[in-house]
Enzyme design. Sequence first.
Site, short mmCIF file in Angstrom:
data_model
loop_
_atom_site.label_atom_id
_atom_site.label_comp_id
_atom_site.label_asym_id
_atom_site.label_seq_id
_atom_site.Cartn_x
_atom_site.Cartn_y
_atom_site.Cartn_z
N HIS A 18 0.84 -1.21 0.00
CA HIS A 18 0.00 0.00 0.00
C HIS A 18 0.88 1.26 0.00
O HIS A 18 0.61 2.21 -0.73
CB HIS A 18 -0.89 0.05 1.26
CG HIS A 18 -1.95 -1.00 1.33
ND1 HIS A 18 -2.10 -1.82 2.42
CD2 HIS A 18 -2.93 -1.34 0.46
CE1 HIS A 18 -3.14 -2.62 2.23
NE2 HIS A 18 -3.65 -2.36 1.04
N LYS A 42 -15.39 -8.89 3.60
CA LYS A 42 -14.14 -9.20 4.32
C LYS A 42 -14.36 -9.34 5.82
O LYS A 42 -15.10 -8.56 6.42
CB LYS A 42 -13.11 -8.09 4.07
CG LYS A 42 -12.32 -8.33 2.80
CD LYS A 42 -11.10 -7.46 2.74
CE LYS A 42 -10.31 -7.76 1.46
NZ LYS A 42 -9.36 -6.71 1.15
N ARG A 91 -2.29 -6.08 -8.50
CA ARG A 91 -1.18 -7.04 -8.35
C ARG A 91 -1.17 -7.99 -9.54
O ARG A 91 -0.60 -7.70 -10.56
CB ARG A 91 -1.29 -7.80 -7.02
CG ARG A 91 -0.79 -7.00 -5.84
CD ARG A 91 -1.24 -7.59 -4.57
NE ARG A 91 -2.69 -7.81 -4.62
CZ ARG A 91 -3.45 -8.12 -3.59
NH1 ARG A 91 -2.92 -8.32 -2.44
NH2 ARG A 91 -4.74 -8.25 -3.72
N SER A 129 -2.96 -8.06 2.60
CA SER A 129 -3.21 -7.98 4.04
C SER A 129 -3.66 -9.34 4.56
O SER A 129 -3.23 -9.77 5.64
CB SER A 129 -4.30 -6.93 4.32
OG SER A 129 -3.89 -5.67 3.89
O1 PNS Z 1 -8.95 -3.20 0.23
P1 PNS Z 1 -10.22 -3.71 -0.38
O2 PNS Z 1 -11.01 -4.51 0.63
O3 PNS Z 1 -10.00 -4.46 -1.66
O4 PNS Z 1 -11.10 -2.41 -0.74
C1 PNS Z 1 -12.41 -2.53 -1.22
C2 PNS Z 1 -13.20 -1.23 -0.95
C3 PNS Z 1 -13.27 -0.95 0.54
C4 PNS Z 1 -12.53 -0.08 -1.68
C5 PNS Z 1 -14.64 -1.42 -1.53
O5 PNS Z 1 -15.28 -2.51 -0.93
C6 PNS Z 1 -15.51 -0.15 -1.38
O6 PNS Z 1 -15.37 0.77 -2.15
N1 PNS Z 1 -16.41 -0.16 -0.37
C7 PNS Z 1 -17.31 0.97 -0.11
C8 PNS Z 1 -18.68 0.73 -0.75
C9 PNS Z 1 -18.60 0.99 -2.25
O7 PNS Z 1 -18.60 2.12 -2.67
N2 PNS Z 1 -18.47 -0.11 -3.03
C10 PNS Z 1 -18.18 -0.05 -4.46
C11 PNS Z 1 -19.37 0.07 -5.32
S1 PNS Z 1 -20.59 -1.14 -5.03
#
Ligand code: PNS
Length: 166
Positions: A18, A42, A91, A129
């Site tokens: 990150h 998650k 990645r 992570s």
């Molecule tokens: O590190 P991650 O878990 O891959 O990140 C995913 C994250 C948190 C960016 C994604 O789940 C997110 O944007 N969550 C907030 C809700 C949202 O806007 N979802 C995307 C459109 S449905």
Amino acid sequence: MEKIAIYPGSFDPVTNGHLDIIERGLKIFDRIIITILENPSKQLLFSVAEREELLRKSLPEFTDVEIASYDGLLVDFAKQRGAHAILRGMRAVSDFEYEFQMALMNRRLNREIQTVFLMTGLRWIFTSSSIIKEAAKFGGNIESMVPPPVQKKLEEKFNRSIGENK
Ligand code: PNS
């Protein structure tokens, strides 16, 4: 106009991968708002407050970054903060489908906000992570993959010394 990007994620916990994306993102954007958001699929180890604290402790040398959290849609937060870009690290091919789906959904929700992907540095291509937490849980040495405050916190969480089995 200031070029602001949101760097969203679960950050459970922040990893060196990150930090690499943030450092490189700052070469493109004037300011990055690192934002902890909810990923309903998650299972989390750290609370939002702990994740924020770990980000704060791991990022002392960056001045053009802000750390935030938001309970809602990513694009709504981006709009609120005047950001026109979402920064994500990519990645392996295995990330592609999920990232593609998320980028297209975000675009459908707000066409003014563009998702920008940076290829993860080769050093971090295999880290996540989740896999770091798994290794740490069983005492694996993950010290080269996370910032020192994260290593310390993982040791506390799992009640063991992570660097012991080199
Ligand atoms: O590190 P991650 O878990 O891959 O990140 C995913 C994250 C948190 C960016 C994604 O789940 C997110 O944007 N969550 C907030 C809700 C949202 O806007 N979802 C995307 C459109 S449905």
